[in-house]
Design a protein around this motif. Structure first.
Motif: not given
Length: 465
Positions: A304-305, A333-337, A462-463
Motif C-alpha cells: 500500500a505504501d 499502478l491501480p491498487r487492484a492490479v 498516486e504517489p
C-alpha cells in the motif's frame, strides 16, 4: 386479459367501445402536430445557423442541430405509450469522461446512437407526419363530416340543403339521414383503420428508436465490465479496511498484552507462577506473530505504501528459496492490479519453495504497451502429472505447482470440476481474469518452470508513501 397494445385490442370484441380507437387517433394526431413542429424547428435553426455562420455565431446552432434527434426521440418514446403500454427503452448512452457541457457534447457527437436519432428525426419531419395527418383525415375527419350531414343541413343549410364533403348536395332529409348512416359506417371502419395505422406506426417507431442486437450485447458487456471493476474495487477496499482494523486494533492490544505479561514475568518470583507467566508470554508472542502474518497476507502495508516492486522485493526476502528480482516499475499502478500481481507472485514463490526442488528463482517484468508483464521462473524439476490434478500439491512442479500444464490457459477455458476446486493456476487465473488479464505456464519435465502474467493497466498519479 388487458390488451398491451393496439394490435391486441383490435383482436378483442370490445375494441370499438374501448379507449383504444381514441388512443390510436390521439397517437396519430400528436404525431402529425409534433412532426410539423419538428420540421419548422429544423428549418428555422438550419436557416438561422447558416446565415449567422458567416460571422461564426451560427456555427454552434449548426452543431446543435446534429443533436436534434435526442429530444425528438425522447418525445416519440413518450408518445408510444398511447399505442403500446410497454415502455420503449432508450438507446445505450456512453458516459462522458468528465463533467461539463463540452465533454457531454463531444461524447454525444461521437456515439452512433445520436446519429441514428437524427436520422429518425429527419424521417419524422419529412415523411412520417404527413402520413399520420393523411390517415387521420381519411379515417376520422371524413366520416365525422359525413355523419354531421343532418346537423349541417339544419344549421348552415337552413333546412333546405347541405354539402356532403363539399362534393355532393343533399336537399332532402331522408338523403341527409342516409348520409349520416353512411358516415357512421365509415366511422366504424375508420376506427379499425386508425388502429392499423397506429399499430404499424408504433412498430416502425420501435424499430427506428430501438437498440440493435449487437449494440445491446455490447452495452451489456460494458455494463458487466463496469460492475466487475466496481466489485473488484470494493473487495480491495474491504481488504484494506480489515487490514487496518486488525493492525490498529487487535494487534495493538496483543502487543500491550505481551508487554504486560513480560513485565509480570519479571516481577514474579521463581516458581510455578513464573513458569505459567513465561508460557503465557510465549503464547502471546506467537499469537502476535501469527496475527502479523495474517495482516501481511490480507494486504501488506509495504504494498500500500511503496508499490508493487517494493512488495515483491519484500516477498523475495522472506522466501525460503533465494529469489532475484528485477522489476522496472517507476510509478504506481491501480491498487487492484498491484494486489492481484503481488498475490500471484507470492503464490508462485510459495509453490517454488514447497514443491519444485529449485535452488534459485527469479521474478522479472515491467510495464510495457499498456500492460503489466511479470515472469516468475525457477530451475526446479518442473512437470505436472495430470490436468485433472490442478490445485493438488504436485511434488514435481515449481512456479506452476498446483498448475495446469496447458501453456496458455485462458481464464474462461473449460477446466475439470476437480481442477476448479483447486487453488493452483486456476485460482491465480481467476484472480487475474477479473482484471482482463491472463496467465500462461511453461513447465516441461526436468524444468525450468516459467509462469507469465499479463494484466492490462495504466499508470496512476498516486504517489509513493
Amino acid at each position: 386479459m388487458r390488451p398491451r397494445n393496439v394490435w391486441q385490442a383490435m383482436s378483442a370484441p370490445g375494441f370499438l367501445l374501448s379507449a383504444w380507437p381514441w388512443r390510436a387517433a390521439a397517437y396519430l394526431l400528436t404525431g402529425a402536430f409534433a412532426g410539423a413542429v419538428t420540421l419548422v424547428g429544423l428549418v428555422v435553426v438550419v436557416t438561422v445557423g447558416g446565415v449567422l455562420s458567416v460571422v461564426v455565431v451560427g456555427l454552434p446552432l449548426l452543431v446543435l442541430t446534429a443533436l436534434a434527434g435526442l429530444p425528438v426521440a425522447r418525445m416519440e418514446r413518450l408518445r408510444l405509450r398511447l399505442a403500446d403500454r410497454a415502455p420503449a427503452p432508450d438507446r445505450p448512452r456512453r458516459q462522458p469522461t468528465a463533467y461539463g457541457p463540452w465533454p457531454w457534447l463531444t461524447t454525444r457527437l461521437r456515439e452512433p446512437a445520436s446519429w441514428r436519432d437524427l436520422g429518425h428525426a429527419l424521417l419524422f419531419a419529412t415523411v412520417l407526419w404527413p402520413l399520420d395527418a393523411l390517415v387521420v383525415t381519411a379515417a376520422l375527419a371524413l366520416p365525422l363530416a359525413t355523419l354531421a350531414t343532418p346537423l349541417l343541413m339544419a344549421t348552415v343549410g337552413d333546412g333546405e340543403e347541405a354539402k356532403v364533403l363539399k362534393q355532393w348536395t343533399v336537399t332532402t332529409w331522408p338523403t341527409a339521414f342516409g348520409a349520416a348512416v353512411l358516415g357512421l359506417l365509415m366511422l366504424v371502419l375508420g376506427a379499425y383503420a386508425l388502429g392499423l395505422a397506429a399499430g404499424a406506426r408504433a412498430a416502425l417507431a420501435r424499430v427506428l428508436l430501438g437498440t440493435p442486437r449487437d449494440a445491446a450485447l455490447d452495452a451489456r458487456v460494458v455494463e458487466l465490465t463496469r460492475s466487475r471493476v466496481r466489485l473488484v474495487d470494493a473487495f480491495e477496499a474491504e481488504r484494506r479496511r480489515i487490514e487496518r482494523d486488525l493492525h490498529d486494533g487487535a494487534q495493538q492490544r496483543l502487543v500491550a498484552l505481551t508487554m504486560t505479561l513480560g513485565l509480570a514475568r519479571l516481577d514474579a518470583p521463581p516458581g510455578p507462577l513464573a513458569d505459567q507467566l513465561a508460557k503465557a508470554h510465549g503464547e502471546a508472542g506467537r499469537a502476535l506473530e501469527e496475527l502479523r502474518e495474517l495482516i501481511h497476507g490480507i494486504h501488506p502495508k509495504v504494498l500500500a505504501d511503496h508499490g508493487l516492486a517494493a512488495a515483491v522485493e519484500d516477498a523475495a526476502d522472506r522466501s525460503a528459496v533465494p529469489v532475484d528480482v528485477c522489476l522496472e516499475l517507476p510509478g504506481r499502478l491501480p491498487r487492484a492490479v498491484e494486489a492481484a500481481a503481488y498475490f500471484v507472485v507470492c503464490e508462485a514463490l510459495a509453490n517454488v519453495a514447497k514443491h519444485s526442488g529449485a535452488d534459485r528463482a527469479e521474478v522479472t517484468g515491467g510495464h510495457r504497451d499498456g500492460r503489466l508483464r511479470l515472469e516468475i521462473r525457477d530451475n526446479g524439476r518442473g512437470g505436472v502429472e495430470d490436468r485433472a490434478r490442478v490445485g493438488a500439491a504436485e511434488p514435481g512442479a515449481g512456479a506452476g505447482a498446483d498448475a495446469d500444464p496447458d501453456p496458455d490457459l485462458d481464464p474462461g477455458a473449460d477446466v475439470d470440476a476437480e481442477a476448479r476446486a483447486g487453488s493452483g493456476l486456476t485460482g491465480l487465473a481467476d484472480r487475474v481474469s477479473v482484471l482482463d488479464g491472463r496467465i500462461s505456464l511453461s513447465s516441461p519435465p526436468g524444468g525450468p518452470t516459467l509462469l507469465r502474467v499479463e494484466i492490462p493497466c495504466e499508470w496512476t498519479t498516486e504517489p509513493f508513501a
